[in-house]
Scaffold this active site. Structure first.
Site, mmCIF file in Angstrom:
data_model
loop_
_atom_site.group_PDB
_atom_site.id
_atom_site.type_symbol
_atom_site.label_atom_id
_atom_site.label_comp_id
_atom_site.label_asym_id
_atom_site.label_seq_id
_atom_site.Cartn_x
_atom_site.Cartn_y
_atom_site.Cartn_z
ATOM 1 N N SER A 11 0.836 -1.202 0.000
ATOM 2 C CA SER A 11 0.000 0.000 0.000
ATOM 3 C C SER A 11 0.866 1.245 0.000
ATOM 4 O O SER A 11 1.973 1.248 0.555
ATOM 5 C CB SER A 11 -0.847 -0.029 1.272
ATOM 6 O OG SER A 11 -1.429 1.223 1.513
ATOM 7 N N LYS A 55 2.064 -3.868 6.792
ATOM 8 C CA LYS A 55 2.467 -3.919 5.379
ATOM 9 C C LYS A 55 3.982 -3.742 5.242
ATOM 10 O O LYS A 55 4.639 -4.435 4.463
ATOM 11 C CB LYS A 55 1.750 -2.822 4.584
ATOM 12 C CG LYS A 55 0.251 -3.042 4.424
ATOM 13 C CD LYS A 55 -0.026 -4.212 3.497
ATOM 14 C CE LYS A 55 -1.504 -4.553 3.434
ATOM 15 N NZ LYS A 55 -1.774 -5.850 2.817
ATOM 16 N N TYR A 93 -1.783 -1.053 10.927
ATOM 17 C CA TYR A 93 -2.052 -1.605 9.591
ATOM 18 C C TYR A 93 -0.873 -1.320 8.656
ATOM 19 O O TYR A 93 -0.328 -2.217 8.012
ATOM 20 C CB TYR A 93 -3.345 -1.000 9.007
ATOM 21 C CG TYR A 93 -3.490 -1.254 7.522
ATOM 22 C CD1 TYR A 93 -3.786 -2.528 7.050
ATOM 23 C CD2 TYR A 93 -3.294 -0.230 6.589
ATOM 24 C CE1 TYR A 93 -3.886 -2.769 5.681
ATOM 25 C CE2 TYR A 93 -3.396 -0.464 5.228
ATOM 26 C CZ TYR A 93 -3.694 -1.732 4.773
ATOM 27 O OH TYR A 93 -3.781 -1.972 3.426
#
Ligand code: NAD
Ligand code: UFG
Length: 336
Positions: free
Chosen positions: A124, A152, A148
């Protein structure tokens, strides 16, 4: 060629399955259905005439993965399965590290045992943190502002280390900007559970009458109209980016990193107005305080992907909002 698609009943995974089928690949879908519905498979079949093989299970379950790899001769894996709600990740960080990080490590271990050495991972643009400038290139510094995003980043780093120790592997990290839109058939789209976190699903639910009005998180950013600017990319363009990565990188050992974005930034209010035109109705909104952790501007420099994958996004903003509206208006309550 058989491609294992983890999280294949989810938003981006389902659109990628359609493009895979249409280009002659055979997707094998695995998903634990924690954020998607099995009905998605009916819709993929309606669009393509092919129902993908589906095995329900969890990427953290190594016995399940052993069964998948024993049953199917897999050439490559496209790994979408993961949790993605930023706010929830702040409240429940261990859930995110367990699912996204441990899940990926289990998947890669089982791939290794099965001799499958080609992986595409859903990363992302959040790994760029608050970038010092835009457009963002792949070699910009990375950082995380929430669990989050950190999950990643951790996975990216684990995969890089793993590839360094296993030089015959091909690992591609695709850093998505803001996926929006839906399949042009109106049969597949984004179906968030509960209150949508992301802008366009929220706008679409206001348009269809499920929510009263949009809250615009801040109009005092240093941007042309004061609202946040993002790089919105049509989900089918994004899906095509995966096919290009599969095609070009599968036989190229190494760790490859690509931005998947359009290179164009649009503000929250530009998105609202574009949606009003597509749906032919006003979208009521009110200005609210900034959302914690948001940045002013984020958009890609997509030229590296164009040069090395021969891929670039082709669908414009109007197509993104029209396709979103077709999906939302034909499926006001999502996959029911
Ligand atoms: P999604 O929630 O629609 O799809 C993810 C799928 O993975 C769901 O069907 C879910 O049931 C499944 N899943 C989750 N954990 C699993 C597990 N442990 N085992 C098996 N299945 C599991 O999300 P999406 O928007 O399609 O996102 C796909 C990937 O892309 C995610 O990894 C996400 O973090 C990443 N990503 C998404 C965005 C975005 O804005 N949508 C942006 C950047 C990156
Ligand atoms: N916004 C609103 N109101 C809303 C929702 C969003 O004004 O109800 C604004 C945000 O403040 C931001 C813009 O709309 O300016 C886009 O917000 P999104 O939540 O749709 O997207 P983000 O850019 O915040 O985050 C998304 C994904 C993340 C991912 C990140 C970078 O949700 O998972 O893009 O790729 F990490």
């Amino acid at each position: 060629m058989k491609v294992l698609v983890t999280g294949g009943t989810g938003y981006i995974g389902s659109h990628t399955c359609i493009q895979l089928i249409e280009q002659g690949y055979t997707p094998v879908v695995i998903d634990n259905l924690c954020n998607s519905k099995e009905m998605v498979l009916d819709r993929i079949e309606q669009v393509t005439g092919v129902r993908p093989t589906f095995m329900q299970g969890d990427i953290r379950d190594s016995a399940f993965l052993k069964r998948v790899f024993a049953k199917h001769s897999i050439d490559s894996v496209i790994h979408f399965a993961g949790l993605k709600a930023v706010g929830e990740s702040v409240e429940k960080p261990l859930k995110y590290y367990d699912n996204n990080v441990s899940g990926t490590l289990t998947l890669v271990s089982e791939m290794d045992l099965a001799g499958v050495k080609s992986l595409i991972f859903s990363s992302s643009a959040t790994v760029y943190g608050d970038p010092a400038s835009v457009p963002i290139k792949e070699d910009f510094p990375t950082s995380a502002t929430n669990p989050y995003g950190r999950s990643k980043l951790m996975v990216e780093e684990c995969l890089r280390d793993f590839q360094q120790a296993n030089l015959d592997w091909s690992i591609t990290l695709l850093r998505y900007f803001n996926p929006v839109g839906a399949h042009e058939s109106g049969l597949l789209g984004e179906d968030p559970q509960g209150t949508p976190n992301n802008l366009l699903p929220f706008v679409a639910q206001v348009a269809v009458g499920r929510r009263e009005k949009l809250g615009v998180f801040g109009n005092d950013y240093n941007t042309p109209d004061g609202t946040g600017v993002r790089d919105y990319i049509h989900v089918v363009d994004l899906a095509d980016g995966h096919l290009a990565a599969l095609d070009k990188m599968k036989h190229q050992p190494g760790t490859h990193i690509f931005n998947l974005g359009t290179g164009q930034g649009n503000s929250v209010l530009e998105m609202v107005h574009a949606f009003e035109t597509a749906a032919n109705r006003p979208i009521p909104y009110e200005i609210k305080p900034r959302r914690a952790g948001d940045i002013a501007e984020c958009y890609a420099d997509p030229t590296y992907a164009e040069a090395h994958l021969g891929w670039k996004a082709t669908r414009d903003l109007q197509t993104m909002v029209e396709d979103t509206w077709r999906w939302q208006s034909q499926n006001p309550n999502g996959y029911q």
